[in-house]
Scaffold this motif. Structure first.
Motif, PDB file in Angstrom:
ATOM      1  N   GLN A  13       2.762  -2.013   7.250  1.00 17.95           N
ATOM      2  CA  GLN A  13       2.229  -0.762   6.724  1.00 17.95           C
ATOM      3  C   GLN A  13       2.559  -0.603   5.243  1.00 17.95           C
ATOM      4  O   GLN A  13       1.711  -0.178   4.449  1.00 17.95           O
ATOM      5  CB  GLN A  13       2.781   0.422   7.523  1.00 17.95           C
ATOM      6  N   LEU A  14       3.774  -0.958   4.868  1.00 19.19           N
ATOM      7  CA  LEU A  14       4.159  -0.846   3.461  1.00 19.19           C
ATOM      8  C   LEU A  14       3.383  -1.811   2.579  1.00 19.19           C
ATOM      9  O   LEU A  14       3.015  -1.461   1.451  1.00 19.19           O
ATOM     10  CB  LEU A  14       5.668  -1.062   3.299  1.00 19.19           C
ATOM     11  N   GLN A  15       3.123  -3.013   3.073  1.00 17.14           N
ATOM     12  CA  GLN A  15       2.330  -3.969   2.297  1.00 17.14           C
ATOM     13  C   GLN A  15       0.937  -3.421   2.016  1.00 17.14           C
ATOM     14  O   GLN A  15       0.427  -3.539   0.894  1.00 17.14           O
ATOM     15  CB  GLN A  15       2.243  -5.309   3.024  1.00 17.14           C
ATOM     16  N   ALA A  16       0.319  -2.808   3.011  1.00 15.21           N
ATOM     17  CA  ALA A  16      -1.010  -2.218   2.820  1.00 15.21           C
ATOM     18  C   ALA A  16      -0.957  -1.076   1.806  1.00 15.21           C
ATOM     19  O   ALA A  16      -1.819  -0.969   0.923  1.00 15.21           O
ATOM     20  CB  ALA A  16      -1.570  -1.726   4.159  1.00 15.21           C
ATOM     21  N   LEU A  17       0.046  -0.232   1.923  1.00 17.36           N
ATOM     22  CA  LEU A  17       0.199   0.876   0.979  1.00 17.36           C
ATOM     23  C   LEU A  17       0.450   0.357  -0.427  1.00 17.36           C
ATOM     24  O   LEU A  17      -0.165   0.819  -1.391  1.00 17.36           O
ATOM     25  CB  LEU A  17       1.347   1.792   1.426  1.00 17.36           C
ATOM     26  N   ASN A  18       1.346  -0.625  -0.543  1.00 16.58           N
ATOM     27  CA  ASN A  18       1.690  -1.161  -1.858  1.00 16.58           C
ATOM     28  C   ASN A  18       0.507  -1.838  -2.532  1.00 16.58           C
ATOM     29  O   ASN A  18       0.383  -1.794  -3.754  1.00 16.58           O
ATOM     30  CB  ASN A  18       2.874  -2.126  -1.734  1.00 16.58           C
ATOM     31  N   THR A  19      -0.373  -2.450  -1.752  1.00 17.92           N
ATOM     32  CA  THR A  19      -1.581  -3.067  -2.297  1.00 17.92           C
ATOM     33  C   THR A  19      -2.534  -1.997  -2.827  1.00 17.92           C
ATOM     34  O   THR A  19      -3.201  -2.186  -3.842  1.00 17.92           O
ATOM     35  CB  THR A  19      -2.282  -3.912  -1.212  1.00 17.92           C
ATOM     36  N   THR A  20      -2.556  -0.865  -2.153  1.00 21.70           N
ATOM     37  CA  THR A  20      -3.440   0.229  -2.539  1.00 21.70           C
ATOM     38  C   THR A  20      -2.953   0.955  -3.783  1.00 21.70           C
ATOM     39  O   THR A  20      -3.761   1.367  -4.623  1.00 21.70           O
ATOM     40  CB  THR A  20      -3.579   1.233  -1.374  1.00 21.70           C
ATOM     41  N   ILE A  21      -1.649   1.095  -3.912  1.00 19.37           N
ATOM     42  CA  ILE A  21      -1.076   1.828  -5.047  1.00 19.37           C
ATOM     43  C   ILE A  21       0.011   0.977  -5.734  1.00 19.37           C
ATOM     44  O   ILE A  21       1.195   1.315  -5.722  1.00 19.37           O
ATOM     45  CB  ILE A  21      -0.524   3.202  -4.618  1.00 19.37           C
ATOM     46  N   THR A  24       2.473   2.661  -8.399  1.00 23.19           N
ATOM     47  CA  THR A  24       3.462   3.519  -7.765  1.00 23.19           C
ATOM     48  C   THR A  24       4.520   2.670  -7.074  1.00 23.19           C
ATOM     49  O   THR A  24       5.717   2.964  -7.155  1.00 23.19           O
ATOM     50  CB  THR A  24       2.786   4.461  -6.744  1.00 23.19           C
ATOM     51  N   ASN A  25       4.096   1.596  -6.437  1.00 22.61           N
ATOM     52  CA  ASN A  25       5.027   0.702  -5.764  1.00 22.61           C
ATOM     53  C   ASN A  25       6.005   0.086  -6.756  1.00 22.61           C
ATOM     54  O   ASN A  25       7.207   0.027  -6.491  1.00 22.61           O
ATOM     55  CB  ASN A  25       4.266  -0.393  -5.013  1.00 22.61           C
ATOM     56  N   ARG A  26       5.506  -0.370  -7.902  1.00 23.34           N
ATOM     57  CA  ARG A  26       6.385  -0.960  -8.906  1.00 23.34           C
ATOM     58  C   ARG A  26       7.391   0.075  -9.425  1.00 23.34           C
ATOM     59  O   ARG A  26       8.575  -0.225  -9.591  1.00 23.34           O
ATOM     60  CB  ARG A  26       5.574  -1.543 -10.067  1.00 23.34           C
ATOM     61  N   ALA A  27       6.928   1.284  -9.667  1.00 23.07           N
ATOM     62  CA  ALA A  27       7.815   2.333 -10.177  1.00 23.07           C
ATOM     63  C   ALA A  27       8.874   2.701  -9.129  1.00 23.07           C
ATOM     64  O   ALA A  27      10.052   2.857  -9.456  1.00 23.07           O
ATOM     65  CB  ALA A  27       6.996   3.563 -10.566  1.00 23.07           C
ATOM     66  N   PHE A  28       8.458   2.822  -7.885  1.00 20.93           N
ATOM     67  CA  PHE A  28       9.405   3.147  -6.825  1.00 20.93           C
ATOM     68  C   PHE A  28      10.407   2.009  -6.645  1.00 20.93           C
ATOM     69  O   PHE A  28      11.605   2.233  -6.468  1.00 20.93           O
ATOM     70  CB  PHE A  28       8.683   3.449  -5.506  1.00 20.93           C
ATOM     71  N   GLY A  29       9.918   0.772  -6.723  1.00 23.18           N
ATOM     72  CA  GLY A  29      10.793  -0.389  -6.618  1.00 23.18           C
ATOM     73  C   GLY A  29      11.835  -0.416  -7.724  1.00 23.18           C
ATOM     74  O   GLY A  29      12.998  -0.739  -7.489  1.00 23.18           O
ATOM     75  N   ALA A  30      11.415  -0.075  -8.933  1.00 28.23           N
ATOM     76  CA  ALA A  30      12.348  -0.025 -10.065  1.00 28.23           C
ATOM     77  C   ALA A  30      13.399   1.056  -9.837  1.00 28.23           C
ATOM     78  O   ALA A  30      14.588   0.850 -10.119  1.00 28.23           O
ATOM     79  CB  ALA A  30      11.589   0.222 -11.365  1.00 28.23           C
ATOM     80  N   LEU A  31      12.976   2.218  -9.325  1.00 28.41           N
ATOM     81  CA  LEU A  31      13.922   3.292  -9.016  1.00 28.41           C
ATOM     82  C   LEU A  31      14.938   2.814  -7.980  1.00 28.41           C
ATOM     83  O   LEU A  31      16.146   2.985  -8.161  1.00 28.41           O
ATOM     84  CB  LEU A  31      13.178   4.529  -8.493  1.00 28.41           C
ATOM     85  N   CYS A  32      14.448   2.201  -6.922  1.00 30.86           N
ATOM     86  CA  CYS A  32      15.344   1.715  -5.858  1.00 30.86           C
ATOM     87  C   CYS A  32      16.347   0.710  -6.399  1.00 30.86           C
ATOM     88  O   CYS A  32      17.542   0.773  -6.088  1.00 30.86           O
ATOM     89  CB  CYS A  32      14.537   1.088  -4.719  1.00 30.86           C
ATOM     90  N   GLN A  33      15.877  -0.219  -7.217  1.00 29.15           N
ATOM     91  CA  GLN A  33      16.758  -1.240  -7.775  1.00 29.15           C
ATOM     92  C   GLN A  33      17.819  -0.609  -8.669  1.00 29.15           C
ATOM     93  O   GLN A  33      19.003  -0.949  -8.587  1.00 29.15           O
ATOM     94  CB  GLN A  33      15.948  -2.264  -8.558  1.00 29.15           C
TER      95      GLN A  33
END
Length: 112
Positions: A13-21, A24-33
């Protein structure tokens, strides 16, 4: 559904969401890191906190992901239990029900 199946479903589910946005995924990933790699608390402690929040928020996918991370860093059942006890104390009955789910998840993923 097993917790291992829940992890697989969540990742799909996350892969599908991340492909769509992707932005946002990159920004959220940077925040998490940034959150996980900086500050005075170590990664393990932060994962214990994240598990407590996941239980309080009643998020099965979050419970699975954070239990998996805790298994990877060598957390013990007693440590997870202590986090769950604190979560129950703060969150009451609903947290108790999800704490039981989280302990089940940790047990399954620990068994490997």
């Amino acid at each position: 559904m097993s917790w291992t199946d829940k992890l697989a479903e969540t990742r799909t589910q996350l892969q599908a969401l991340n492909t769509t946005i992707p932005e946002t995924n990159r920004a959220f990933g940077a925040l998490c890191q940034t959150v996980k790699e900086t500050g005075p608390l170590d990664f393990r402690t932060k994962e214990f906190i994240a598990l407590g929040i996941a239980v309080a928020m009643r998020c099965d996918a979050c419970i699975a992901l954070h239990c998996e991370a805790l298994v990877r860093v060598g957390a013990t059942r007693a440590e997870v239990g202590d986090v769950l006890a604190m979560t129950i104390q703060m969150g009451g009955g609903h947290s108790k029900m999800y704490a039981a789910r989280a302990l089940d998840c940790f047990a399954e993923l620990s068994a490997g």
